[in-house]
Design a protein around this motif. Structure first.
Motif, mmCIF file in Angstrom:
data_model
loop_
_atom_site.group_PDB
_atom_site.id
_atom_site.type_symbol
_atom_site.label_atom_id
_atom_site.label_comp_id
_atom_site.label_asym_id
_atom_site.label_seq_id
_atom_site.Cartn_x
_atom_site.Cartn_y
_atom_site.Cartn_z
ATOM 1 N N PHE B 144 0.835 -1.208 0.000
ATOM 2 C CA PHE B 144 0.000 0.000 0.000
ATOM 3 C C PHE B 144 0.865 1.252 0.000
ATOM 4 C CE2 PHE B 144 -1.657 3.230 2.965
ATOM 5 C CZ PHE B 144 -2.740 3.673 2.254
ATOM 6 N N LEU B 145 1.841 1.256 0.891
ATOM 7 C CA LEU B 145 2.685 2.456 0.998
ATOM 8 C C LEU B 145 3.521 2.645 -0.258
ATOM 9 C CD1 LEU B 145 3.777 2.025 4.704
ATOM 10 C CD2 LEU B 145 2.176 3.694 3.781
ATOM 11 N N GLY B 148 1.287 3.949 -3.173
ATOM 12 C CA GLY B 148 0.986 5.362 -2.955
ATOM 13 C C GLY B 148 2.243 6.193 -2.798
ATOM 14 N N THR B 151 2.695 10.434 -3.264
ATOM 15 C CA THR B 151 1.496 10.778 -2.501
ATOM 16 C C THR B 151 0.709 11.900 -3.152
ATOM 17 O OG1 THR B 151 2.834 12.283 -1.234
ATOM 18 C CG2 THR B 151 2.522 10.071 -0.327
ATOM 19 N N ARG B 157 -2.819 7.435 -5.292
ATOM 20 C CA ARG B 157 -3.593 7.251 -4.052
ATOM 21 C C ARG B 157 -4.735 6.267 -4.277
ATOM 22 N NH1 ARG B 157 -2.979 12.957 -3.504
ATOM 23 N NH2 ARG B 157 -5.110 13.239 -4.243
ATOM 24 N N ALA B 160 -3.419 2.800 -4.499
ATOM 25 C CA ALA B 160 -3.030 2.296 -3.180
ATOM 26 C C ALA B 160 -4.270 1.891 -2.388
ATOM 27 C CB ALA B 160 -2.256 3.373 -2.434
ATOM 28 N N ARG B 161 -5.254 2.788 -2.378
ATOM 29 C CA ARG B 161 -6.474 2.494 -1.612
ATOM 30 C C ARG B 161 -7.112 1.208 -2.113
ATOM 31 N NH1 ARG B 161 -10.324 7.211 -2.065
ATOM 32 N NH2 ARG B 161 -8.752 8.091 -0.684
ATOM 33 N N LEU B 164 -5.057 -1.886 -1.095
ATOM 34 C CA LEU B 164 -5.177 -2.197 0.324
ATOM 35 C C LEU B 164 -6.552 -2.775 0.622
ATOM 36 C CD1 LEU B 164 -3.660 -1.918 3.067
ATOM 37 C CD2 LEU B 164 -5.123 0.034 3.472
#
Lengths: 493, 945, 113
Positions: B144-145, B148, B151, B157, B160-161, B164
């Protein structure tokens, strides 16, 4: 009994300290006393924990009156654990408050210390009415602390919080009246015996009394449908205060565990396990309500408050089973979730922050989020796994499983959303954090970091912690141990 | 210990990265690579040997209650995966050094990569299923990190969302499944679980467990229908995509299938679910890969397709299929990572990844082109390359297997997938490197730095090597891996380039031909495709997520609507329900009404009821209501007196006085606002609740009252005098038997006073207050009262002293005395002469509160000196003139403390409330209407709550 | 007698609750007062009521009333007083801050007029 007076310290020290604070003003001095006392309380609590882990109950008869005439303080593994927990949280809150919160109005330190005294008293009380008194002490201190600084949202929340809890206190008294009227005693151990021996004609009344108690404690613990007051109060309160309040709901949980095992445990005859049927439903409902709120939360504080509710529901799921394994799981999770909530309230108090501190705060947030969501690798995950493992795979188990796992998933998603909004898309930070105080010094990160450090330690040393909670649960499910210990203590006069 | 080192060394690397974050990129890269290199060396030393591939274990206790051990194992499977993770990891580090901009973010990337490596290594090496879950979620979070990472980039983003949401949720499902497996097998240790295969398959919990575990695997390995997060994950920096989202992390799902193969496979459930999902994913991915214009998009969908292929092979569940699956995992990792690196290079050098803008790059970057061609060939399954061999094995399995029930299904599906694979591989090569249409590129392309090309080159050459001499290069590591999966001897498979002309070879040829044709027709196909409606599942998912969180927010507000009345109603309702529930079904035995009340008490009761009702009726006219409320209080205290509780009567009376006083002082600041008419339903609800609680309480009280007394009061009555030294048992209980309660109670009062002080501190009252103030000073003090007050004060003080001292024997005691004093002082101060309505005390009341408390505490603690518990009392009698023989007991001192605290507390409150009416500048709410004794005509409707 | 006491307690409690459920702070205050009376009487009643002498020891006195509930009630009264005082203070401040004495700190949406 060597350590007799030791049982007094957690209550007496903060009260005396509070008075000392009042005697001489001078912010540095007062702050020093507050911090010093709270640290001292950690030491005392640790000592008591070691004593309690000896396995023997420590009973302290105030005024040297024979049981059940006088008031007794009782120390067992559970109360010792709660004392240590509240002491740690106390330090964190005091630490955070020392960066200016305590300057907003006079007497913060006094109120804070008396709140600690009330908490500790409640954890040690071996007498139903004495429990009530300390509930009131910690409540009235919390009333003053909630509205501390008198911002409009705090006052608005304060009115609700106070009125609702006043109603709760009245219920508490009614319940006490019923139990005393039927069983004719206030000492918990004595009550346990009398309740178990009560004639069938009294059963219904006793059950009413017991369930009224449950309602009172459920209100304190913020279990659905009595959980709606919490977000308002906790989000309005200052971060330091909110952090301290992380322990407040646990007082309710503690009281449920204590009375549920001691007074209405498996050996309570006709009123045995009177809590269980109501509690499971309430617990699952609590998780649902909390998870929904968390999923929709628009700011970090709101989310933390919602997740606090979820954690209460989660541990109540286990408590409601009232088995040794489940209680052990609940206790382990209780410790973790309290620390996690405290940590996150502290972090929430730091966002939005300036660019310079954003990375730090973001890291703290990430770790805290893992902790409070109860996902690996931190102890919250272990706690949840313990709880699920303790849940038999039957119809009720299915509910608990889906509630716990589902809420965790929702929590992760929601935390990711809010976290991104707070630390990645900086543009929207302002509108997102209307509740949170803007100005924070980088130093205000230390308490949060400290809290997370404790959590990490708890994770690494999960084995010993788990052992302790297992031993605690064993102590809890053998009710007559407590009863024997208390009733057999010989009175001096 | 070595294994632990292998797992943790990369983490050390990330720590180093954080420490050296300000150093030069090259140094940084090296300092992170060092631990990884050493880990690789250590792992090589651990390679399984011996005839039956001896497995190495290492375990540390973590949470025994849970059955969670920090247990690691190195067997064939984990070794192979471990080598992939570390080996490709190293190449990625090198590549990233040149790909990433040389700024602070590089350190962040390295740190996160280190965390991920540790998580991934732990995952493949853990010997305890719960531990595996821990690392599993850790990979989700670090991925996830990493996705993303940019950022500031919205698509990053979202990606990533998405990732996750899908993978973490799947991880929780996996947790559930693992817990079930542990429940069945009685242990989470991998050995135990794998050994308990039959037991597991027989258990009624097998199906839920299987489904939960597969949910975990499929979400992680981007299987249909959970594939949609993977293409979006391409928003990550290319090294990350190459590493996590093609070579390693997405393989975790299939790794899990391999790990639990002996425990879960071998049922029709397994074959059906795994086989079907795999087949669908394979085709779906291949089909969509064909239409991508973004290079990374194409690779992403092709990855999905290949993961589907591997899953399908596990679905076949034959030893050979397993062998093929494991083999293909390796091959795919190699050529796909290499291709991603190529894509990254192109993006860097040309400035775009869009195939519609690329062409004829071969003449600019021939080396890169050649390497890419090799890798793409492997992807297409062209002979002489590793992809070809595993594809062949796959085709062979597809032909023999009958997993999905229909004989021809698998071969056809396999061939189609192969054909599509050929097509999109061709596209990747041709459209990028050849068919020069002289399009201008954003940047003038040229070869990248040598070291940036190196990693991809190494992998491409590996593909070639394995493809040409598989037996030489891959058999050695493959065999132990396969036997580790099967927990049995690996099947004999001769990996060779040439098996003669057989069905699989024909399938390959068919695939190649169709693929080529498809590629030739691509323009027409594109045109056709563009006419089709396209639906982006990922977007819908994100929107749904957004929408549902808004919905959740609304629902929460609906429930938690900030209405105190609702919360109180809920509380009372809950109390009512649970309070009544025990009596349902229980035959109600009506106790007899008992003796008739005497006339006096009867009248009191009736008056009480009347005045209560009066209070409710007149509630909209505050002063009247307050008066009748005070009458209620008065009557209550009479009842106390009637029932032999003089202390209560006295206290109640005094408290009543002070309370009313406080409220009176507050009233001017609570101007009557428009009356609130409640909706009908609300009125009914309230009435029901009120009635219910009322009746309920009555019944409870009655039930209690009519029970034979059970009490422990006997002791108190007997021992109060001899041991407590007092005749007034209630007082003895308060200051001695249960002195601790009183101590707490006084503390409460002190806090209350301080709280009032804090809250009302710095109060600025409005004109309302000023008006009220003027009235008070003007009219409210007839001379009579003044004189009375003046005269009363000393008398009252004397009285209170008396009450205090005799409290131990007669009604009274510290508390009553204190109230008496306070009231006297206040009444005295009410007279105009003294200006302010409350005395300006000369000394700080909070201090007095503190001192009082300390005195009480001190007397209590004093007993500690004699080794007796806290609050142990001692007493003796002394004679004081006028008052007579009084017991001078420690509890009297205790009571003195109480006295001091209470006086100070009450005075502090009154002082603050009194100060309300000493007005300063107007407050913001100066428009508030004045206090009227008639309700205001206007009314608003209460919002429903 | 008992019945009548029970009824009185019930009435006090019922009316108290009725006021407690009002929207304005003043009725809520009085409601809490009434509920407090009810609870105190209830607590006293838990020691049974009858024609007994006050628990003040005299030679040959008695039978005495149960002193313990009285002590509890006394404590309860004091605590209740403190709570009420603080509530009034908070309510005042809230009234000043929000400009309304609605317990929710905001006037209900104007409806139906």
């Amino acid at each position: 009994m060597m350590a007799g007076y030791a049982l007094m310290l957690p209550v007496l020290t903060p009260i005396v300290a509070a008075c000392v604070v009042l005697l001489h003003d001078g912010p540095r001095w007062r702050r020093g006393v507050m911090l010093g006392t709270s640290i001292f309380l950690v030491a005392v609590a640790t000592w008591l924990l070691i004593i309690a882990d000896g396995g023997a109950y420590r009973v302290y008869r105030l005024g040297d009156w024979p049981v059940p005439i006088g008031i007794v303080l009782v120390l067992d593994r559970l109360s010792a654990a709660m004392l240590l927990l509240s002491a740690i949280v106390g330090v964190l809150g005091a630490w955070r408050a020392s960066d200016g919160t305590d300057r907003a109005a006079p007497h913060f330190h006094t109120l804070y210390l008396l709140q600690l005294a009330g908490l500790n008293g409640a954890f040690l009380a071996g007498d139903l009415f004495n429990l009530f008194v300390f509930f009131e002490l910690l409540l009235i201190a919390s009333y003053a602390l909630v509205v501390y600084g008198s911002t409009t949202p705090r006052l608005r929340a304060g009115v609700h919080y106070v009125v609702l809890n006043l109603a709760g206190s009245s219920l508490f008294l009614v319940a006490i009246g019923v139990l005393y009227g039927v069983a004719g005693s206030l000492n918990l151990a004595d009550l346990a015996v009398r309740i178990a021996a009560a004639p069938a004609s009294d059963t219904a009344l006793l059950r009413s009394g017991a369930l009224l108690l449950l309602v009172v404690f459920a209100l304190k613990a913020a279990a659905a449908p009595l959980s709606f007051w919490l977000p308002g109060a906790y989000t309005a309160a200052a971060p330091a205060v909110a952090a301290l309040f992380a322990i407040m709901t646990k007082v309710g949980v503690y009281a449920i565990i204590r009375t549920g095992t001691l007074l209405f445990g498996s050996e309570a005859g006709a009123v045995a396990n009177v809590y269980a049927p109501w509690l499971t439903g309430a617990a699952v409902a609590t998780i649902a309500v909390g998870a929904l709120a968390a999923f929709g939360a628009t700011s970090v504080v709101r989310m933390v408050a919602a997740l606090l509710v979820v954690s209460v529901g989660t541990m109540l799921c286990a408590v409601a089973l009232f088995t040794e394994q489940a209680l052990a799981a609940a206790l382990f999770y209780l410790v973790h979730s309290t620390l996690a909530a405290a940590a996150m309230f502290l972090v929430a108090g730091m966002v939005p922050t300036r660019e310079s501190t954003r990375v730090t705060t973001g890291t703290l947030f990430t770790i805290g989020a893992l902790a409070i969501a109860g996902v690996p690798p931190l102890a919250g995950f272990l706690g949840k796994a313990l709880i699920l493992q303790a849940t038999p795979p039957d119809a009720r188990g299915l509910w608990i499983w889906s509630a716990v796992l589902g809420s965790s998933a929702l929590a992760v998603i929601a935390l990711a959303r809010v976290g991104m909004a707070s630390f990645w898309e900086v543009a929207t930070v302002q509108e997102l954090h209307d509740e949170a105080p803007i100005r924070t010094r980088p130093s205000s990160g230390y308490p949060a970091g400290g809290a997370l450090l404790v959590i990490i330690l708890l994770t690494v040393f999960a084995g010993p912690a788990g052992d302790y909670s297992r031993r605690t649960a064993q102590q809890l499910v053998t009710e007559n141990g407590y009863v024997q210990a208390v009733l057999s203590t010989q009175g001096g006069r | 210990m070595i294994m632990l080192a292998v797992v943790l060394l990369p983490l050390l690397g990330s720590v180093i990265a954080i420490i050296l974050r300000r150093k030069s990129p090259t140094l940084l890269a090296w300092s992170v690579a060092m631990p990884v290199i050493s880990a690789t060396v250590l792992l090589i030393l651990q390679r399984p040997q011996g005839p039956e591939w001896m497995v190495r274990y290492a375990a540390w206790e973590w949470l025994p209650q849970l059955g969670l051990e920090f247990a690691l194992r190195v067997d064939g499977l984990s070794w192979l995966f471990g080598m992939l993770i570390l080996g490709i990891g190293l190449l990625i580090l090198l590549y990233a050094r040149y790909y990433m901009p040389a700024d602070r973010s590089f350190a962040r990337l390295l740190a996160l990569l280190g965390v991920f490596m540790t998580a991934m290594l732990g995952l493949v090496m853990s010997d305890n299923l719960l531990l595996l879950v821990v690392f599993w979620e850790a990979t989700s979070v670090s991925s996830f990190l990493l996705i993303g990472f940019k950022t500031y980039d919205g698509t990053a983003r979202d990606g990533a969302r998405l990732a996750l949401t899908v993978t973490a949720t799947g991880g929780l499902a996996l947790l559930g499944g693992v817990l079930l497996l542990g429940h069945i097998a009685g242990s989470f240790s991998l050995g135990a679980v794998l050994g308990a295969g039959d037991q597991i398959r027989a258990s009624p919990l097998y199906r839920p467990a299987l489904i939960l575990v597969l949910l975990g695997a499929f979400t992680k390995s981007a299987q249909f229908p959970f594939y949609f997060w993977l293409p979006r994950a391409m928003a990550a920096p290319t090294p990350v995509s190459a590493y996590l989202h093609s070579a390693t992390m997405v393989k975790a799902g299939v790794f899990l299938l391999a790990r639990l193969f002996p425990a879960l496979s071998g049922t029709s459930d397994w074959t059906m679910i795994v086989g079907t999902v795999g087949a669908v994913t394979m085709l779906y991915g291949a089909y969509y890969a064909l239409w991508q214009h973004d290079l990374k998009g194409l690779l992403a969908y092709s990855t999905i397709s290949h993961l589907g292929l591997i899953t399908l092979l596990f679905g076949f569940a034959t030893p050979m299929a397993v062998a093929a699956a494991v083999f293909h995992v390796v091959n795919h990792a190699m050529f796909k990572a290499s291709l991603f690196m190529a894509a990254g290079i192109i993006e860097q050098e040309v400035g775009t990844r869009d195939m519609r803008l690329l062409n004829g790059l071969y003449k600019f970057m021939p080396l890169t082109g050649t390497l890419a061609i090799i890798a793409a060939g492997a992807m297409a399954g062209v002979p002489l390359l590793n992809g070809f061999i595993s594809k062949e094995m796959f085709f062979a399995e597809a032909l023999t297997s009958n997993a999905l029930g229909v004989r021809w299904l698998e071969p056809v599906a396999a061939t189609i997938a192969g054909a599509l694979g050929v097509a999109y591989s061709l596209r990747f090569i041709m459209e990028v490197f050849f068919n020069d249409e002289g399009r201008a590129h954003p940047k003038e392309p040229h070869e990248p730095p040598m070291f940036m090309r190196l990693p991809g080159g190494v992998l491409a050459l590996a593909c070639l090597a394995i493809g040409i001499a598989p037996a030489l290069f891959i058999t050695a590591p493959l065999v132990p891996a396969v036997s580790a999966v099967l927990q049995a001897e690996a099947p004999v498979f001769d990996l060779a380039l040439w098996h003669g002309v057989n069905a699989p070879l024909l399938m390959t040829i068919v695939a190649l031909v169709i693929g080529a044709v498809l590629f030739r027709q691509r323009d027409r196909l594109m045109a056709w495709r563009d006419r089709l409606p396209t639906v982006e599942f990922a977007d819908t998912f994100l929107v749904t997520l957004q929408w549902s969180s808004i919905a959740a927010e609304r629902m929460t507000r609906r429930m938690e609507n900030g209405s105190l009345q609702r919360y109180v109603a809920l509380l009372l309702g809950a109390a009512l329900v649970v309070g009544v529930s025990p009596h349902l079904g229980v035959p109600m035995t009506w106790p007899d009404a008992g003796t008739l009340p005497d006339v006096a008490s009867a009248t009191v009761f009736v008056l009480l009821i009347l005045s209560v009702i009066g209070t409710v009726r007149t509630i909209d006219t505050p002063v009247t209501a307050l008066v009748s409320a005070s009458v209620v209080g008065l009557l209550v205290s009479i009842i106390f007196a009637r029932f032999a509780a003089p202390d209560l009567a006295l206290t109640q009376l005094l408290v009543e006085l002070v309370t009313i006083l406080l409220v009176l002082l507050a009233l001017p600041h609570l101007p009557a606002m428009p009356k609130i008419l409640r909706s009908r339903s609300r009125a009914v609800r309230d009435a029901l609740l009120a009635g219910g609680t009322g009746v309920g309480t009555s019944l409870l009280a009655w039930a209690v009252l009519t029970r034979p007394p059970v009490t422990m009061s006997g002791y108190y009555l007997e021992q109060a005098l001899p041991k407590g030294g007092g005749r007034n048992v209630v007082n003895v209980i308060l200051v001695d038997f249960r002195g601790f309660d009183t101590f707490g109670e006084v503390a409460v009062l002190g806090v209350a006073a301080l709280g009032v002080a804090v809250v009302l501190q710095g109060w600025r009252s409005g004109p309302v207050a000023r008006r009220a103030q003027r009235n008070r000073l003007a009219e409210r003090h007839p001379l009579m009262l003044t004189v009375l007050a003046q005269a009363l004060l000393p008398l009252a003080l004397l009285m209170s002293a008396f009450v205090l001292l005799r409290g131990h024997d007669l009604p009274g005691g510290g508390f009553a005395a204190a109230l008496l004093t306070a009231v006297a002082l206040v009444v005295r101060s009410m007279v105009p002469a003294s200006g302010a309505p409350v005395p300006r005390t000369r000394f700080a009341l909070p201090r007095v509160i503190a001192i009082g408390l300390l005195v009480s505490a001190g007397t209590g603690a004093g007993s500690l000196l004699w080794g007796a518990p806290f609050l142990t009392s001692a007493y003796d009698y002394i004679v004081i003139p006028l008052i007579g023989k009084v017991p001078l007991s420690s509890s009297l001192v205790f009571d003195l403390g109480v006295y001091a605290t209470v006086v100070a507390a009450v005075l502090l409150m009154l002082e603050r409330f009194g100060a309300l009416t000493t007005a300063e500048e107007p407050a913001p709410d100066s428009d508030a209407p004045p206090l009227l004794d008639e309700p205001m005509p206007v009314a608003v409707l209460e919002r429903s709550s | 007698m008992n019945l009548l006491v029970a009824v009185v307690i019930g009435v006090l409690m019922g009316c108290g609750v009725l006021l407690l459920l009002r929207a304005r702070i003043f009725p809520v205050l009085l409601g809490i007062m009434l509920v407090g009376y009810a609870v105190n009487l209830f607590l006293l009643a838990s020691g049974r009521l009858g024609n007994t002498a006050p628990p003040i020891i005299t030679e040959g006195g008695g039978p005495y009333a149960d002193p313990l509930p009285q002590a509890l009630v006394l404590t309860a009264i004091v605590i209740g007083f403190g709570m009420l005082a603080l509530l009034v203070a908070i309510a005042l401040k809230a009234r000043q801050a929000t400009g309304t004495d609605h317990v929710d700190g905001a006037e209900p949406r104007e409806q139906g007029r």
